[in-house]
Design a protein around this motif. Structure first.
Motif, mmCIF file in Angstrom:
data_model
loop_
_atom_site.group_PDB
_atom_site.id
_atom_site.type_symbol
_atom_site.label_atom_id
_atom_site.label_comp_id
_atom_site.label_asym_id
_atom_site.label_seq_id
_atom_site.Cartn_x
_atom_site.Cartn_y
_atom_site.Cartn_z
ATOM 1 N N LYS A 132 -29.791 2.209 -20.842
ATOM 2 C CA LYS A 132 -30.322 1.473 -19.689
ATOM 3 C C LYS A 132 -31.639 2.078 -19.195
ATOM 4 C CE LYS A 132 -28.710 -1.511 -18.383
ATOM 5 N NZ LYS A 132 -29.009 -2.947 -18.706
ATOM 6 N N LEU A 133 -31.808 3.379 -19.373
ATOM 7 C CA LEU A 133 -33.067 4.018 -18.967
ATOM 8 C C LEU A 133 -34.252 3.464 -19.764
ATOM 9 C CD1 LEU A 133 -32.029 7.777 -18.577
ATOM 10 C CD2 LEU A 133 -32.582 6.159 -16.752
ATOM 11 N N MET A 134 -33.998 3.094 -21.007
ATOM 12 C CA MET A 134 -35.086 2.568 -21.831
ATOM 13 C C MET A 134 -35.539 1.182 -21.380
ATOM 14 S SD MET A 134 -34.332 3.930 -25.708
ATOM 15 C CE MET A 134 -32.665 3.323 -25.842
ATOM 16 N N ASP A 135 -34.771 0.549 -20.488
ATOM 17 C CA ASP A 135 -35.189 -0.758 -19.954
ATOM 18 C C ASP A 135 -36.127 -0.625 -18.765
ATOM 19 O OD1 ASP A 135 -33.637 -1.973 -21.845
ATOM 20 O OD2 ASP A 135 -31.884 -2.237 -20.529
ATOM 21 N N ILE A 136 -36.288 0.593 -18.260
ATOM 22 C CA ILE A 136 -37.208 0.789 -17.126
ATOM 23 C C ILE A 136 -38.645 0.713 -17.631
ATOM 24 C CG2 ILE A 136 -37.955 2.396 -15.339
ATOM 25 C CD1 ILE A 136 -35.143 3.494 -15.231
ATOM 26 N N PRO A 137 -39.474 -0.194 -17.112
ATOM 27 C CA PRO A 137 -40.866 -0.314 -17.590
ATOM 28 C C PRO A 137 -41.687 0.930 -17.281
ATOM 29 C CG PRO A 137 -40.187 -2.256 -16.336
ATOM 30 C CD PRO A 137 -39.138 -1.218 -16.111
ATOM 31 N N VAL A 138 -42.729 1.107 -18.098
ATOM 32 C CA VAL A 138 -43.683 2.199 -17.903
ATOM 33 C C VAL A 138 -44.830 1.666 -17.060
ATOM 34 C CG1 VAL A 138 -45.210 3.853 -19.023
ATOM 35 C CG2 VAL A 138 -43.047 3.222 -20.107
ATOM 36 N N LEU A 139 -45.091 2.278 -15.917
ATOM 37 C CA LEU A 139 -46.163 1.838 -15.023
ATOM 38 C C LEU A 139 -47.444 2.572 -15.380
ATOM 39 C CD1 LEU A 139 -44.272 1.780 -11.587
ATOM 40 C CD2 LEU A 139 -44.694 -0.116 -13.168
ATOM 41 N N LYS A 140 -48.506 1.802 -15.617
ATOM 42 C CA LYS A 140 -49.817 2.351 -15.956
ATOM 43 C C LYS A 140 -50.830 1.953 -14.894
ATOM 44 C CE LYS A 140 -48.854 4.351 -19.896
ATOM 45 N NZ LYS A 140 -49.002 5.809 -20.092
ATOM 46 N N ASN A 141 -51.784 2.813 -14.676
ATOM 47 C CA ASN A 141 -52.855 2.534 -13.711
ATOM 48 C C ASN A 141 -54.029 1.917 -14.469
ATOM 49 O OD1 ASN A 141 -54.497 2.387 -11.486
ATOM 50 N ND2 ASN A 141 -55.065 4.556 -11.553
ATOM 51 N N LEU A 142 -54.085 0.590 -14.551
ATOM 52 C CA LEU A 142 -55.134 -0.104 -15.290
ATOM 53 C C LEU A 142 -56.323 -0.395 -14.387
ATOM 54 C CD1 LEU A 142 -52.972 -2.656 -17.311
ATOM 55 C CD2 LEU A 142 -53.662 -0.344 -17.949
ATOM 56 N N TRP A 143 -57.490 -0.560 -15.036
ATOM 57 C CA TRP A 143 -58.700 -0.864 -14.260
ATOM 58 C C TRP A 143 -58.592 -2.211 -13.566
ATOM 59 C CZ3 TRP A 143 -61.387 -5.325 -15.167
ATOM 60 C CH2 TRP A 143 -61.071 -6.014 -16.348
ATOM 61 N N ALA A 144 -57.804 -3.139 -14.140
ATOM 62 C CA ALA A 144 -57.693 -4.473 -13.552
ATOM 63 C C ALA A 144 -56.970 -4.460 -12.210
ATOM 64 C CB ALA A 144 -56.964 -5.410 -14.520
ATOM 65 N N TYR A 145 -56.183 -3.381 -11.916
ATOM 66 C CA TYR A 145 -55.492 -3.324 -10.636
ATOM 67 C C TYR A 145 -56.452 -3.057 -9.477
ATOM 68 C CZ TYR A 145 -51.372 -2.855 -13.637
ATOM 69 O OH TYR A 145 -50.410 -3.047 -14.587
ATOM 70 N N ARG A 146 -57.472 -2.258 -9.727
ATOM 71 C CA ARG A 146 -58.481 -1.959 -8.696
ATOM 72 C C ARG A 146 -59.828 -1.792 -9.395
ATOM 73 N NH1 ARG A 146 -58.765 0.372 -3.506
ATOM 74 N NH2 ARG A 146 -60.783 -0.340 -2.717
ATOM 75 N N PRO A 147 -60.467 -2.925 -9.786
ATOM 76 C CA PRO A 147 -61.706 -2.823 -10.571
ATOM 77 C C PRO A 147 -62.916 -2.358 -9.754
ATOM 78 C CG PRO A 147 -61.230 -5.100 -10.058
ATOM 79 C CD PRO A 147 -60.060 -4.312 -9.557
ATOM 80 N N ALA A 148 -62.852 -2.492 -8.440
ATOM 81 C CA ALA A 148 -64.002 -2.121 -7.594
ATOM 82 C C ALA A 148 -63.556 -1.099 -6.567
ATOM 83 C CB ALA A 148 -64.587 -3.360 -6.923
ATOM 84 N N PRO A 149 -63.564 0.192 -6.889
ATOM 85 C CA PRO A 149 -63.121 1.206 -5.919
ATOM 86 C C PRO A 149 -64.055 1.335 -4.717
ATOM 87 C CG PRO A 149 -63.996 2.241 -7.902
ATOM 88 C CD PRO A 149 -63.917 0.782 -8.191
ATOM 89 N N LYS A 150 -65.319 0.909 -4.863
ATOM 90 C CA LYS A 150 -66.268 0.933 -3.759
ATOM 91 C C LYS A 150 -66.510 -0.492 -3.260
ATOM 92 C CE LYS A 150 -67.046 5.368 -4.287
ATOM 93 N NZ LYS A 150 -66.649 6.362 -3.267
ATOM 94 N N LYS A 151 -66.753 -0.599 -1.942
ATOM 95 C CA LYS A 151 -66.929 -1.933 -1.372
ATOM 96 C C LYS A 151 -68.176 -2.621 -1.902
ATOM 97 C CE LYS A 151 -64.322 -1.934 2.925
ATOM 98 N NZ LYS A 151 -64.355 -2.190 4.379
ATOM 99 N N TRP A 152 -69.252 -1.857 -2.116
ATOM 100 C CA TRP A 152 -70.479 -2.472 -2.619
ATOM 101 C C TRP A 152 -70.268 -3.035 -4.029
ATOM 102 C CZ3 TRP A 152 -72.746 -0.818 -7.075
ATOM 103 C CH2 TRP A 152 -72.400 0.461 -7.541
ATOM 104 N N MET A 153 -69.407 -2.372 -4.804
ATOM 105 C CA MET A 153 -69.099 -2.901 -6.129
ATOM 106 C C MET A 153 -68.316 -4.207 -6.019
ATOM 107 S SD MET A 153 -68.005 0.715 -7.920
ATOM 108 C CE MET A 153 -67.585 -0.051 -9.468
ATOM 109 N N GLY A 154 -67.380 -4.256 -5.053
ATOM 110 C CA GLY A 154 -66.630 -5.487 -4.854
ATOM 111 C C GLY A 154 -67.507 -6.636 -4.399
#
Length: 631
Positions: free
Chosen positions: A559-581
């Motif tokens: 059952k542990l193998m069914d737990i997804p692996v969470l990755k920090n992708l660029w698509a989650y926060r592509p603009a860390p600075k407001k001017w970039m957003g």
């Protein structure tokens, strides 16, 4: 290495040359068949054609030979033995690299010194062949029009002595209005010794001549009828093979070396600049509406007369009708026709001058393309070697199977790109150097890439490596692997496990609540995903998996193998600075594409977090049941 490569290179070169020569033959087969050419003439044409097609066959032969050579070495594990003994791939390629440098230098001198002469002779000979009259072979039952000015119809002919029966000859040599017709029961045909005249011996026939030239009135046209028992007619028909002079082709761009090409380009550029300045002076000094375009003003500073633009300002629009006030309509029409005629004449004059300059610019482009071709062949040989040799070491397949397929595919890609660049440069859509070096600019990175991969023994054709790369990039479909431990040092405490599971559930639910399911365009670019909370949740999940992996229950481990692996992708926060957003928001087309990609990634992230909550509940049920069973 040289003893393995040189025989393969010689074999593949002549095979490739034969293939492209056959393509040349099928292209011009209609101009060669039925001309009665001597074998020496055809052999000479093929020889010069083979020399002219060397630039096409040489890169393909190098690519195929290098692929086969290193593919054979890899297939027989000789490259593996070399690397095991300390001989790197670069060192193994060194002798062939020096050979390729000499071939590239030889290709340059061939392009500059030999190819212009070969192309001059080939095109001159080919044009001479095209102009040669076809072999005289009059068919039965149809009109034969290959004799200039005459149409001949033969109903039948004898296969034994060549006698022609029931002839009809239309003589159109003096024009259609002065045509003559000859009918004969039989006849024979022969050529004079110099092969310039065709002699017809006709028997038992009649001739009808149109005497329109002698007619005094167009309504009544006299004609002359003649009956004969035997008549001999001489028709001009040059059946000899006459060679054209090579001077005309020698002055074309295909017959010049680099020095001659550069001299022509400089001369035509000088003429274009001179003619352009002359046209500019003519246009600037021409009087329009009886007004000089420039006024001469004395400059007190330089003590000289200076021309300034004469600008006519009108306080109100010009009333054209007032010009013709009091004049007759015939005068106005005559005046307007004269003005229109002057404008058309001026327009035609400028168009003719523009066409003249356009022809000169086309000449410059053609000569520039031919000059760049002197260098592109040498570089193409090197590029194809550094594609073929490493690729052969990677695929490790010898023979004519896989190497031939790969070589043909790569050469077709090169040929398409090279022809595209050539055409775009010829049409002035690209600069000459850009069009001619387009194929090299595209294939050179490929050569660097496969060489780097081969030197470092990287997997190029391993699809699993690329799949893992994209899985890591997108963070999807990553399967968690948890193996059951044979020896457990720290046993799982039920209370501690339940506490960690509840903590993970609370953090996951808080994350889903804080992170909107479908963020809008502006919210996504300015806020995105709460990365810090995602890191915190990912850490809690990994701690839970690490602690629960000490369980001795196989169901829990699975059952542990069914737990997804969470990755920090660029698509989650592509603009860390407001001017970039804000920049991405303003660049709407690009920002919209990024938003759609990111929204899809966020959707999968929320689904993974939901799966974590569900799996945690299932784990909690398993642990509770195991605890009850033990009690």
């Amino acid at each position: 290495m040289l003893s393995s490569f040189v025989p393969l290179f010689a074999m593949t070169f002549f095979i490739c040359l034969f293939i492209v020569l056959m393509q040349f033959l099928w292209k011009y087969i209609d101009d060669l068949v039925g001309k009665g050419l001597d074998v020496s003439v055809i052999g000479e044409l093929f020889f010069y054609a083979a020399l002219s097609l060397v630039p096409m066959a040489l890169p393909l032969a190098i690519l195929l030979a290098s692929l086969m050579t290193f593919g054979n070495l890899g297939e027989r594990f000789e490259l593996t033995a070399m690397k095991a003994s300390g001989v790197s791939l670069v060192r193994a390629m060194k002798p062939l690299t020096f050979l390729m440098v000499f071939i590239a230098i030889g290709a340059f001198f061939f392009q500059n010194n030999v190819l212009p002469v070969a192309q001059t002779k080939m095109w001159t000979l080919l044009f001479s062949v095209k102009q040669k009259s076809p072999e005289l072979e009059i068919p039965e039952g149809v009109f034969y029009d290959q004799i200039p000015g005459y149409n001949i119809f033969v109903e039948s002919k004898s296969r034994e002595n060549g006698t022609l029966y029931n002839l009809m000859i239309y003589d159109l040599s003096k024009g259609f209005d002065n045509a003559a017709v000859i009918l004969a029961d039989s006849g024979t045909m022969a050529m004079t010794q110099n092969k310039k005249y065709l002699v017809l011996d006709l028997f038992q026939g009649e001739s009808f001549d149109n005497l329109r030239e002698a007619a005094t009135a167009s309504a009544n046209v006299p004609y002359r009828r003649e009956s004969f028992n035997h008549k001999k007619i001489y028709l001009f028909f040059d059946a000899n093979f006459n060679r054209m002079e090579e001077d005309g082709m020698r002055n074309q761009y295909v017959g010049k070396n680099i020095a001659e090409l550069r001299h022509t380009i400089d001369s035509v550029n000088l003429r274009v600049d001179s003619v352009g300045r002359g046209y500019a002076t003519l246009v600037s000094g021409k009087r329009y509406v009886n007004v000089d375009p420039y006024n001469s003003v004395f400059d007190t500073t330089s003590k000289t007369h200076v021309k300034i633009l004469n600008v006519i300002e009108m306080s109100k629009p010009l009333n054209v009708d007032s010009i013709f006030k009091g004049q007759s309509s015939a005068y106005a029409r005559q005046y307007l026709d004269k003005a229109l005629s002057n404008l058309n004449r001026t327009k035609q004059d400028y168009e003719f001058k523009g066409l003249t300059l356009a022809d000169d610019r086309k000449t410059i482009i053609r000569h520039g393309i031919e000059m760049h071709k002197k260098f592109t062949l040498s570089i193409a040989c090197l590029v194809f070697f550094f594609i073929g040799a490493p690729l052969g070491a990677i695929i490790r397949k010898g023979g004519l199977g896989a190497p031939l397929v790969i070589s043909v595919f790569l050469f077709i890609v090169y040929y398409i790109i090279d022809n595209t660049g050539n055409k775009m440069a010829r049409d002035a859509r690209l600069e000459v150097w850009q069009g001619m070096w387009l194929s090299t600019a595209i294939l050179l990175p490929l050569g660097i890439f496969v060489t780097y991969k081969a030197v470092n023994d990287s997997a190029v054709f391993n699809k699993d490596a690329y799949m893992n790369f994209f899985r890591k990039l997108l963070g999807r479909n990553q399967v968690r692997h948890v193996e059951m431990k044979e020896v457990i040092m720290d046993e799982v405490d039920t209370t501690e496990a339940v506490g960690q599971i509840n903590e993970v559930d609370n953090v996951a639910k808080h994350f889903l609540k804080a992170f909107p399911a479908n963020p809008n365009y502006i919210t996504y670019w300015l806020k995105g995903c709460p990365v810090n909370e995602l890191h915190f949740l990912s850490g809690k999940v990994e701690n839970l998996v690490g602690y629960m992996s000490n369980s001795d229950d196989k169901l829990v481990i699975n059952k542990l193998m069914d737990i997804p692996v969470l990755k920090n992708l660029w698509a989650y926060r592509p603009a860390p600075k407001k001017w970039m957003g804000w920049t991405a928001i303003v660049l709407f087309p690009i920002g919209l594409i990024g938003y759609l990609i990111g929204r899809n990634a966020v959707k999968h992230l929320r689904r993974d977090v939901d799966n974590i909550i569900k799996v945690d509940q299932q784990l909690l049920t398993l642990i509770t049941n195991n605890s009850n069973d033990e009690q």
